[in-house]
Write a protein that holds these residues in place. Structure first.
Motif, PDB file in Angstrom:
ATOM      1  N   CYS A 295      11.640  13.266 -10.602  1.00  0.00           N
ATOM      2  CA  CYS A 295      12.000  13.611 -11.976  1.00  0.00           C
ATOM      3  C   CYS A 295      11.001  12.978 -12.939  1.00  0.00           C
ATOM      4  N   LYS A 296      11.062  13.391 -14.196  1.00  0.00           N
ATOM      5  CA  LYS A 296      10.100  12.878 -15.184  1.00  0.00           C
ATOM      6  C   LYS A 296      10.242  11.374 -15.383  1.00  0.00           C
ATOM      7  N   TRP A 297      11.470  10.846 -15.228  1.00  0.00           N
ATOM      8  CA  TRP A 297      11.685   9.407 -15.422  1.00  0.00           C
ATOM      9  C   TRP A 297      11.031   8.607 -14.312  1.00  0.00           C
ATOM     10  N   MET A 298      11.148   9.103 -13.080  1.00  0.00           N
ATOM     11  CA  MET A 298      10.529   8.412 -11.953  1.00  0.00           C
ATOM     12  C   MET A 298       9.012   8.478 -12.059  1.00  0.00           C
ATOM     13  N   LYS A 299       8.517   9.604 -12.545  1.00  0.00           N
ATOM     14  CA  LYS A 299       7.074   9.728 -12.734  1.00  0.00           C
ATOM     15  C   LYS A 299       6.584   8.687 -13.742  1.00  0.00           C
ATOM     16  N   LEU A 300       7.350   8.491 -14.814  1.00  0.00           N
ATOM     17  CA  LEU A 300       6.981   7.487 -15.816  1.00  0.00           C
ATOM     18  C   LEU A 300       7.049   6.068 -15.258  1.00  0.00           C
ATOM     19  N   VAL A 301       8.070   5.797 -14.464  1.00  0.00           N
ATOM     20  CA  VAL A 301       8.208   4.468 -13.858  1.00  0.00           C
ATOM     21  C   VAL A 301       7.057   4.214 -12.882  1.00  0.00           C
ATOM     22  N   CYS A 302       6.695   5.224 -12.112  1.00  0.00           N
ATOM     23  CA  CYS A 302       5.578   5.078 -11.174  1.00  0.00           C
ATOM     24  C   CYS A 302       4.262   4.855 -11.913  1.00  0.00           C
ATOM     25  N   GLN A 303       4.058   5.566 -13.016  1.00  0.00           N
ATOM     26  CA  GLN A 303       2.839   5.353 -13.804  1.00  0.00           C
ATOM     27  C   GLN A 303       2.823   3.938 -14.384  1.00  0.00           C
TER      28      GLN A 303
ATOM     29  N   LEU B 250      18.187  -4.363 -11.540  1.00  0.00           N
ATOM     30  CA  LEU B 250      17.797  -3.092 -10.949  1.00  0.00           C
ATOM     31  C   LEU B 250      18.931  -2.101 -11.146  1.00  0.00           C
ATOM     32  N   LEU B 251      18.626  -0.982 -11.749  1.00  0.00           N
ATOM     33  CA  LEU B 251      19.580   0.122 -11.856  1.00  0.00           C
ATOM     34  C   LEU B 251      19.112   1.179 -10.875  1.00  0.00           C
ATOM     35  N   LEU B 252      19.885   1.386  -9.837  1.00  0.00           N
ATOM     36  CA  LEU B 252      19.511   2.297  -8.767  1.00  0.00           C
ATOM     37  C   LEU B 252      20.420   3.518  -8.806  1.00  0.00           C
ATOM     38  N   LEU B 253      19.860   4.635  -9.212  1.00  0.00           N
ATOM     39  CA  LEU B 253      20.610   5.890  -9.305  1.00  0.00           C
ATOM     40  C   LEU B 253      20.056   6.857  -8.264  1.00  0.00           C
ATOM     41  N   LEU B 254      20.846   7.128  -7.262  1.00  0.00           N
ATOM     42  CA  LEU B 254      20.464   8.050  -6.197  1.00  0.00           C
ATOM     43  C   LEU B 254      21.638   8.960  -5.890  1.00  0.00           C
ATOM     44  N   PRO B 255      21.372  10.171  -5.397  1.00  0.00           N
ATOM     45  CA  PRO B 255      22.470  11.040  -4.984  1.00  0.00           C
ATOM     46  C   PRO B 255      23.241  10.433  -3.807  1.00  0.00           C
ATOM     47  N   ARG B 256      24.412  10.962  -3.571  1.00  0.00           N
ATOM     48  CA  ARG B 256      25.241  10.493  -2.454  1.00  0.00           C
ATOM     49  C   ARG B 256      24.474  10.551  -1.138  1.00  0.00           C
ATOM     50  N   LYS B 257      24.806   9.598  -0.276  1.00  0.00           N
ATOM     51  CA  LYS B 257      24.278   9.558   1.095  1.00  0.00           C
ATOM     52  C   LYS B 257      22.764   9.354   1.151  1.00  0.00           C
ATOM     53  N   ASN B 258      22.234   8.572   0.215  1.00  0.00           N
ATOM     54  CA  ASN B 258      20.812   8.263   0.237  1.00  0.00           C
ATOM     55  C   ASN B 258      20.541   6.770   0.419  1.00  0.00           C
TER      56      ASN B 258
ATOM     57  N   HIS C 204       0.839  -1.209   0.000  1.00  0.00           N
ATOM     58  CA  HIS C 204       0.000   0.000   0.000  1.00  0.00           C
ATOM     59  C   HIS C 204       0.873   1.257   0.000  1.00  0.00           C
ATOM     60  N   ILE C 205       1.949   1.235   0.777  1.00  0.00           N
ATOM     61  CA  ILE C 205       2.879   2.368   0.820  1.00  0.00           C
ATOM     62  C   ILE C 205       3.478   2.606  -0.569  1.00  0.00           C
ATOM     63  N   ALA C 206       3.862   1.517  -1.249  1.00  0.00           N
ATOM     64  CA  ALA C 206       4.444   1.626  -2.595  1.00  0.00           C
ATOM     65  C   ALA C 206       3.442   2.208  -3.578  1.00  0.00           C
ATOM     66  N   GLU C 207       2.220   1.712  -3.530  1.00  0.00           N
ATOM     67  CA  GLU C 207       1.193   2.205  -4.448  1.00  0.00           C
ATOM     68  C   GLU C 207       0.871   3.673  -4.185  1.00  0.00           C
ATOM     69  N   LYS C 208       0.780   4.041  -2.916  1.00  0.00           N
ATOM     70  CA  LYS C 208       0.506   5.436  -2.551  1.00  0.00           C
ATOM     71  C   LYS C 208       1.642   6.348  -3.013  1.00  0.00           C
ATOM     72  N   TYR C 209       2.879   5.874  -2.852  1.00  0.00           N
ATOM     73  CA  TYR C 209       4.027   6.660  -3.314  1.00  0.00           C
ATOM     74  C   TYR C 209       3.914   6.923  -4.813  1.00  0.00           C
ATOM     75  N   CYS C 210       3.580   5.893  -5.576  1.00  0.00           N
ATOM     76  CA  CYS C 210       3.462   6.057  -7.029  1.00  0.00           C
ATOM     77  C   CYS C 210       2.330   7.009  -7.393  1.00  0.00           C
ATOM     78  N   GLU C 211       1.213   6.877  -6.714  1.00  0.00           N
ATOM     79  CA  GLU C 211       0.086   7.791  -6.974  1.00  0.00           C
ATOM     80  C   GLU C 211       0.497   9.228  -6.678  1.00  0.00           C
ATOM     81  N   ASP C 212       1.187   9.430  -5.564  1.00  0.00           N
ATOM     82  CA  ASP C 212       1.625  10.779  -5.191  1.00  0.00           C
ATOM     83  C   ASP C 212       2.677  11.319  -6.160  1.00  0.00           C
ATOM     84  N   ALA C 213       3.556  10.451  -6.648  1.00  0.00           N
ATOM     85  CA  ALA C 213       4.581  10.881  -7.610  1.00  0.00           C
ATOM     86  C   ALA C 213       3.941  11.290  -8.932  1.00  0.00           C
ATOM     87  N   VAL C 214       2.985  10.493  -9.386  1.00  0.00           N
ATOM     88  CA  VAL C 214       2.317  10.785 -10.662  1.00  0.00           C
ATOM     89  C   VAL C 214       1.479  12.058 -10.564  1.00  0.00           C
TER      90      VAL C 214
END
Length: 149
Positions: free
Chosen positions: A23-31, A107-115, A6-16
């Motif tokens: 970013c636009k790429w994460m929005k597309l992945v969430c959709q 899985l390609l995980l791209l995050l800023p440092r210290k995340n 449920h947390i994952a689905e809510k995150y995607c809904e909120d991102a979209v």
């Protein structure tokens, strides 16, 4: 107990919807994730979403302790953030309907440092090594430099 799917689905809904800044790429992945959840309910879909498997992976990672810093000193366990729940649910929840094998194998995980990239990668690797049900698991992690490895 947390409902990670449920947390994952809510995150995607909120991102979209723009409630969470991504970013636009994460929005597309969430959709795509939300679309795949809907599609998985259809009997004609090539994939299913196994909520139990997604929840199991999230619970495993949440039971892992921190290994550095103040969280390590306090012996705190990992508390998954919504985007981390999304990653784990997408990675371990979608299965081929006929074979039962995971849909996503990389899985390609791209995050800023210290995340928490290393922490999440280590926890996923541990899960796949000891709890994923593979008969003879092999885990490979790469880094650009020896220091990063």
């Amino acid at each position: 107990m947390r409902n990670y799917t449920h947390i994952a689905e809510k995150y995607c809904e909120d991102a979209v919807s723009g409630k969470v800044s991504v970013c636009k790429w994460m929005k597309l992945v969430c959709q795509a994730y939300l679309d795949d959840l809907l599609d998985a309910k259809s009997p004609e879909s090539l994939y299913i979403f196994d909520k139990a498997k997604a929840e199991r992976a999230c619970r495993f990672v949440s039971a892992c302790p921190h290994t550095k810093g103040k969280w390590r000193q306090k012996r705190e366990l990992i508390v998954l953030l919504p985007y981390q729940c999304f990653i784990l649910c997408a990675l371990f929840g979608f299965l081929h309907r006929s074979s039962g094998l995971r849909r996503y194998r990389e899985l390609l995980l791209l995050l800023p440092r210290k995340n928490g990239k290393s922490l999440l990668a280590a926890a996923i690797s541990l899960y796949m090594f000891v709890a994923d049900g593979e008969a003879a698991p092999e885990i490979f992690l790469g880094a650009q430099t020896l220091k990063n490895a």
